[in-house]
Write a protein that holds these residues in place. Structure first.
Motif, short mmCIF file in Angstrom:
data_model
loop_
_atom_site.label_atom_id
_atom_site.label_comp_id
_atom_site.label_asym_id
_atom_site.label_seq_id
_atom_site.Cartn_x
_atom_site.Cartn_y
_atom_site.Cartn_z
N UNK A 39 0.43 -0.82 -0.15
CA UNK A 39 -0.25 0.11 0.02
C UNK A 39 1.30 1.80 0.35
N UNK A 40 1.40 0.98 0.80
CA UNK A 40 2.61 2.49 0.84
C UNK A 40 3.60 2.56 -0.21
N UNK A 41 4.14 1.35 -1.13
CA UNK A 41 4.52 1.94 -2.43
C UNK A 41 3.64 2.26 -3.35
N UNK A 42 2.40 1.33 -4.09
CA UNK A 42 1.60 2.44 -4.13
C UNK A 42 1.62 3.83 -4.05
N UNK A 43 1.21 4.25 -2.95
CA UNK A 43 0.79 6.23 -3.10
C UNK A 43 2.19 6.07 -2.93
N UNK A 44 3.98 5.96 -3.27
CA UNK A 44 4.73 6.56 -4.24
C UNK A 44 4.77 6.64 -5.02
N UNK A 45 4.06 5.19 -5.36
CA UNK A 45 4.42 5.27 -7.33
C UNK A 45 3.44 6.76 -7.59
N UNK B 236 -4.65 4.98 0.69
CA UNK B 236 -4.48 3.65 0.84
C UNK B 236 -4.04 3.13 1.75
N UNK B 237 -5.01 2.90 2.51
CA UNK B 237 -4.67 3.09 3.58
C UNK B 237 -5.98 1.94 3.54
N UNK B 238 -6.28 1.00 4.73
CA UNK B 238 -7.03 -0.35 5.08
C UNK B 238 -8.49 0.57 5.93
#
Length: 268
Positions: free
Chosen positions: A15-21, A146-148
């Motif tokens: 999730x955090x990687x997706x946000x960074x992307x 991008x959090x649950x």
């Protein structure tokens, strides 16, 4: 069920990687691209996502095989009974095209077999995950941050593959790799079914389409690496589907001496 921390770490990392992307994806119209030694594209987003994932997974005791890490010699890897296999940004070409069909892939493998897989689709905020030991896979929608927002493993999020095809077969394939071998497979299937429908998708989303019943099969008769397929393999195998090599019909094996996969088929 796999140990809880082996679920929490990869999901948080994805999730955090997706946000960074997406921070990079949405920041500019011109994405800076360099090419690696094998001529595959690399962007700042690949590197940013890899940094995030390493930060999470290095908190576990297990080593990491990542597309963007320095590759570890097989003389070392052959002694591993468990490891992470990671593609921080699967579908870099799709990322560059800005069509949204790229993913973050993280798998936990034990004795050469993926046992838990996470695929996150940053643009649509769809989180796919599957646990082979429990025989279940899920798709959970996450927030714009991008959090649950709902618990994991909810029965309402559980994935269900399609029923066995009778007269009509739906295949999912790559946008970039329709080659003679794939065409030959399609022709073979046309002898068995009245209708063949072919759907194109980028990245590991092809595994996801089979997992959620939007396709019956995914034939891949073009090169892939272990990090392209490990997470998807875990998700579909958690549903009782098969990922078999094209020439032997044996399951794909991971942490091989050569990280290049043979051709394979995802099927019922």
């Amino acid at each position: 069920m796999i140990k809880k921390f082996l679920i929490d770490y990869p999901i948080a990392a994805a999730l955090e990687a997706g946000k960074a992307i997406l921070n990079i994806y949405n920041s500019t119209n011109d994405i800076e691209v360099v090419h690696k030694a094998d001529d595959s594209p690399l962007t700042k987003a690949d590197q940013a996502a890899n940094d995030v994932i390493n930060r999470y997974l290095t908190q576990t005791e297990y080593p990491i095989i990542s597309e963007e890490n320095k590759q570890i010699p097989y003389e070392v890897r052959k002694n591993w009974d468990s490891c992470w296999i990671v593609d921080p940004l699967d579908g870099t070409k799709e990322f560059i095209k800005k069509n949204g069909e790229f993913t973050v892939n993280i798998a936990f493998c034990k004795n050469g077999k993926p046992t838990f897989g996470v695929i996150y689709v940053p643009v649509s905020r769809e989180l796919y995950y599957g646990d082979v030991d429990s025989g279940m896979a899920f798709k959970t929608m996450v927030s714009s941050e991008h959090t649950l927002v709902t618990p994991l493993f909810m029965s309402s999020d559980r994935l269900q593959p399609a029923n066995s095809p009778s007269t009509s077969l739906k295949l999912v394939g790559s946008r970039s790799h329709m080659n003679p071998e794939t065409e030959a497979f399609i022709n073979k299937m046309q002898n068995q079914f009245e209708k063949i429908e072919i759907v194109s998708k980028g990245s590991s989303l092809k595994f996801c389409m089979v997992a959620e019943g939007k396709a019956h099969m995914y034939p891949r008769f073009a090169p892939t690496m272990e990090w392209d397929t490990a997470a998807g393999s875990a998700i579909v195998e958690a549903l009782g589907l098969k990922v078999t090599t094209g020439n032997t019909e044996e399951p794909l094996v991971y942490n091989k001496e050569n990280l290049l996969n043979p051709y394979f088929l995802v099927s019922m």
